[in-house]
Design a protein around this motif. Structure first.
Motif, PDB file in Angstrom:
ATOM      1  N   ASN A  86     -81.891   9.347 -35.692  1.00  0.00           N
ATOM      2  CA  ASN A  86     -82.691  10.125 -34.737  1.00  0.00           C
ATOM      3  C   ASN A  86     -82.106  10.163 -33.328  1.00  0.00           C
ATOM      4  OD1 ASN A  86     -84.747  11.089 -36.494  1.00  0.00           O
ATOM      5  ND2 ASN A  86     -85.532   8.993 -36.566  1.00  0.00           N
ATOM      6  N   ASP A  87     -80.781  10.083 -33.222  1.00  0.00           N
ATOM      7  CA  ASP A  87     -80.096  10.207 -31.930  1.00  0.00           C
ATOM      8  C   ASP A  87     -80.049  11.700 -31.572  1.00  0.00           C
ATOM      9  OD1 ASP A  87     -78.195  10.561 -29.899  1.00  0.00           O
ATOM     10  OD2 ASP A  87     -76.982   8.864 -30.587  1.00  0.00           O
ATOM     11  N   ILE A  88     -80.818  12.101 -30.572  1.00  0.00           N
ATOM     12  CA  ILE A  88     -80.961  13.523 -30.239  1.00  0.00           C
ATOM     13  C   ILE A  88     -79.637  14.149 -29.802  1.00  0.00           C
ATOM     14  CG2 ILE A  88     -81.670  13.262 -27.826  1.00  0.00           C
ATOM     15  CD1 ILE A  88     -83.187  15.715 -30.398  1.00  0.00           C
ATOM     16  N   SER A  89     -78.755  13.357 -29.191  1.00  0.00           N
ATOM     17  CA  SER A  89     -77.446  13.887 -28.809  1.00  0.00           C
ATOM     18  C   SER A  89     -76.621  14.243 -30.043  1.00  0.00           C
ATOM     19  CB  SER A  89     -76.672  12.876 -27.958  1.00  0.00           C
ATOM     20  OG  SER A  89     -77.318  12.705 -26.727  1.00  0.00           O
ATOM     21  N   LEU A  90     -76.679  13.398 -31.061  1.00  0.00           N
ATOM     22  CA  LEU A  90     -75.973  13.694 -32.303  1.00  0.00           C
ATOM     23  C   LEU A  90     -76.632  14.849 -33.050  1.00  0.00           C
ATOM     24  CD1 LEU A  90     -75.024  10.141 -33.646  1.00  0.00           C
ATOM     25  CD2 LEU A  90     -73.507  11.910 -32.732  1.00  0.00           C
ATOM     26  N   VAL A  91     -77.957  14.903 -33.004  1.00  0.00           N
ATOM     27  CA  VAL A  91     -78.673  16.031 -33.608  1.00  0.00           C
ATOM     28  C   VAL A  91     -78.200  17.331 -32.964  1.00  0.00           C
ATOM     29  CG1 VAL A  91     -80.935  17.153 -33.837  1.00  0.00           C
ATOM     30  CG2 VAL A  91     -80.704  14.702 -34.301  1.00  0.00           C
ATOM     31  N   ASN A  92     -78.132  17.344 -31.642  1.00  0.00           N
ATOM     32  CA  ASN A  92     -77.681  18.530 -30.914  1.00  0.00           C
ATOM     33  C   ASN A  92     -76.232  18.870 -31.257  1.00  0.00           C
ATOM     34  OD1 ASN A  92     -77.887  20.674 -28.921  1.00  0.00           O
ATOM     35  ND2 ASN A  92     -76.586  19.378 -27.648  1.00  0.00           N
ATOM     36  N   ALA A  93     -75.379  17.863 -31.328  1.00  0.00           N
ATOM     37  CA  ALA A  93     -73.960  18.101 -31.647  1.00  0.00           C
ATOM     38  C   ALA A  93     -73.804  18.693 -33.044  1.00  0.00           C
ATOM     39  CB  ALA A  93     -73.173  16.798 -31.520  1.00  0.00           C
ATOM     40  N   ILE A  94     -74.504  18.155 -34.011  1.00  0.00           N
ATOM     41  CA  ILE A  94     -74.414  18.653 -35.388  1.00  0.00           C
ATOM     42  C   ILE A  94     -75.004  20.057 -35.480  1.00  0.00           C
ATOM     43  CG2 ILE A  94     -75.259  18.293 -37.749  1.00  0.00           C
ATOM     44  CD1 ILE A  94     -75.046  15.217 -37.086  1.00  0.00           C
ATOM     45  N   ALA A  95     -76.139  20.266 -34.834  1.00  0.00           N
ATOM     46  CA  ALA A  95     -76.765  21.593 -34.844  1.00  0.00           C
ATOM     47  C   ALA A  95     -75.853  22.618 -34.169  1.00  0.00           C
ATOM     48  CB  ALA A  95     -78.120  21.544 -34.150  1.00  0.00           C
ATOM     49  N   THR A  96     -75.204  22.219 -33.077  1.00  0.00           N
ATOM     50  CA  THR A  96     -74.285  23.112 -32.368  1.00  0.00           C
ATOM     51  C   THR A  96     -73.105  23.471 -33.256  1.00  0.00           C
ATOM     52  OG1 THR A  96     -74.914  22.188 -30.230  1.00  0.00           O
ATOM     53  CG2 THR A  96     -72.813  23.347 -30.322  1.00  0.00           C
ATOM     54  N   LEU A  97     -72.527  22.481 -33.896  1.00  0.00           N
ATOM     55  CA  LEU A  97     -71.391  22.733 -34.785  1.00  0.00           C
ATOM     56  C   LEU A  97     -71.789  23.665 -35.928  1.00  0.00           C
ATOM     57  CD1 LEU A  97     -68.463  22.114 -35.562  1.00  0.00           C
ATOM     58  CD2 LEU A  97     -69.306  20.127 -36.815  1.00  0.00           C
ATOM     59  N   PHE A  98     -72.902  23.386 -36.571  1.00  0.00           N
ATOM     60  CA  PHE A  98     -73.405  24.228 -37.656  1.00  0.00           C
ATOM     61  C   PHE A  98     -73.626  25.654 -37.174  1.00  0.00           C
ATOM     62  CE2 PHE A  98     -77.207  26.053 -39.711  1.00  0.00           C
ATOM     63  CZ  PHE A  98     -76.701  26.220 -40.996  1.00  0.00           C
ATOM     64  N   SER A  99     -74.291  25.783 -36.041  1.00  0.00           N
ATOM     65  CA  SER A  99     -74.609  27.093 -35.489  1.00  0.00           C
ATOM     66  C   SER A  99     -73.348  27.870 -35.127  1.00  0.00           C
ATOM     67  CB  SER A  99     -75.494  26.928 -34.253  1.00  0.00           C
ATOM     68  OG  SER A  99     -75.747  28.161 -33.658  1.00  0.00           O
ATOM     69  N   GLN A 100     -72.388  27.213 -34.502  1.00  0.00           N
ATOM     70  CA  GLN A 100     -71.176  27.902 -34.071  1.00  0.00           C
ATOM     71  C   GLN A 100     -70.325  28.361 -35.251  1.00  0.00           C
ATOM     72  OE1 GLN A 100     -70.418  29.059 -30.841  1.00  0.00           O
ATOM     73  NE2 GLN A 100     -72.598  28.587 -30.988  1.00  0.00           N
ATOM     74  N   VAL A 101     -70.258  27.558 -36.299  1.00  0.00           N
ATOM     75  CA  VAL A 101     -69.530  27.989 -37.494  1.00  0.00           C
ATOM     76  C   VAL A 101     -70.210  29.231 -38.072  1.00  0.00           C
ATOM     77  CG1 VAL A 101     -68.970  27.366 -39.886  1.00  0.00           C
ATOM     78  CG2 VAL A 101     -68.524  25.746 -38.020  1.00  0.00           C
ATOM     79  N   LEU A 102     -71.529  29.197 -38.172  1.00  0.00           N
ATOM     80  CA  LEU A 102     -72.277  30.336 -38.683  1.00  0.00           C
ATOM     81  C   LEU A 102     -72.083  31.569 -37.801  1.00  0.00           C
ATOM     82  CD1 LEU A 102     -74.222  31.079 -40.972  1.00  0.00           C
ATOM     83  CD2 LEU A 102     -76.097  30.431 -39.467  1.00  0.00           C
ATOM     84  N   VAL A 103     -72.140  31.399 -36.490  1.00  0.00           N
ATOM     85  CA  VAL A 103     -71.967  32.511 -35.545  1.00  0.00           C
ATOM     86  C   VAL A 103     -70.563  33.098 -35.642  1.00  0.00           C
ATOM     87  CG1 VAL A 103     -71.756  33.017 -33.061  1.00  0.00           C
ATOM     88  CG2 VAL A 103     -73.799  31.871 -33.931  1.00  0.00           C
ATOM     89  N   ILE A 104     -69.550  32.263 -35.719  1.00  0.00           N
ATOM     90  CA  ILE A 104     -68.164  32.746 -35.815  1.00  0.00           C
ATOM     91  C   ILE A 104     -67.980  33.564 -37.085  1.00  0.00           C
ATOM     92  CG2 ILE A 104     -65.770  32.000 -36.197  1.00  0.00           C
ATOM     93  CD1 ILE A 104     -66.430  29.647 -34.233  1.00  0.00           C
TER      94      ILE A 104
END
Length: 144
Positions: A111-129
């Motif tokens: 439940n580390d929110i910084s890691l949650v944000n990092a993983i969500a960002t990576l997932f989102s950016q791959v999908l967006v690209i």
């Protein structure tokens, strides 16, 4: 070696990724430079995004998908519309995965929110690209 290099610089996906990295660098340099002269971070971010989108359109139109000059205004409108669509998707995923339901990812990272944000960002950016590439290839840059 020469043949491999030639194949790489003529591979549409590789060129798309190179153009994307270049557009990201343009965004960063523009944002940092404008912030030195404009004190509003929101205005600076908006302007840097606009410059990066225009640069990305130019590189994709000219070098990646190698379009004819005619018809560029229509492609520009489609390109900007697609980028706004994927921006909305990015914002929705950020809200969903980081703000509304962080436990979906959080259960795997203590439940580390910084890691949650990092993983969500990576997932989102791959999908967006990937989505931006297919939108560009199928709906925007259709003439060779």
């Amino acid at each position: 070696m020469k043949k491999l290099f030639y194949q790489l610089i003529h591979n549409e996906v590789i060129l798309y990724l190179i153009a994307g990295v270049a557009a990201t660098l343009v965004y960063i340099v523009t944002r940092m430079g404008l912030f030195l002269i404009i004190p509003s971070i929101l205005l600076v971010t908006l302007l840097a995004n606009a410059v990066a989108i225009l640069f990305a359109f130019w590189t994709n139109d000219r070098f990646v998908f190698k379009q004819d000059r005619e018809g560029w205004p229509q492609r520009l409108v489609k390109f900007v519309s697609a980028r706004i669509l994927t921006l909305v998707l990015d914002m929705f995923l950020a809200y969903l995965l980081v703000q509304a339901y962080p436990q979906w990812i959080g259960q795997f990272v203590n439940n580390d929110i910084s890691l949650v944000n990092a993983i969500a960002t990576l997932f989102s950016q791959v999908l967006v690209i990937v989505l931006n590439y297919f939108l560009s290839k199928l709906f925007i840059f259709t003439k060779k």
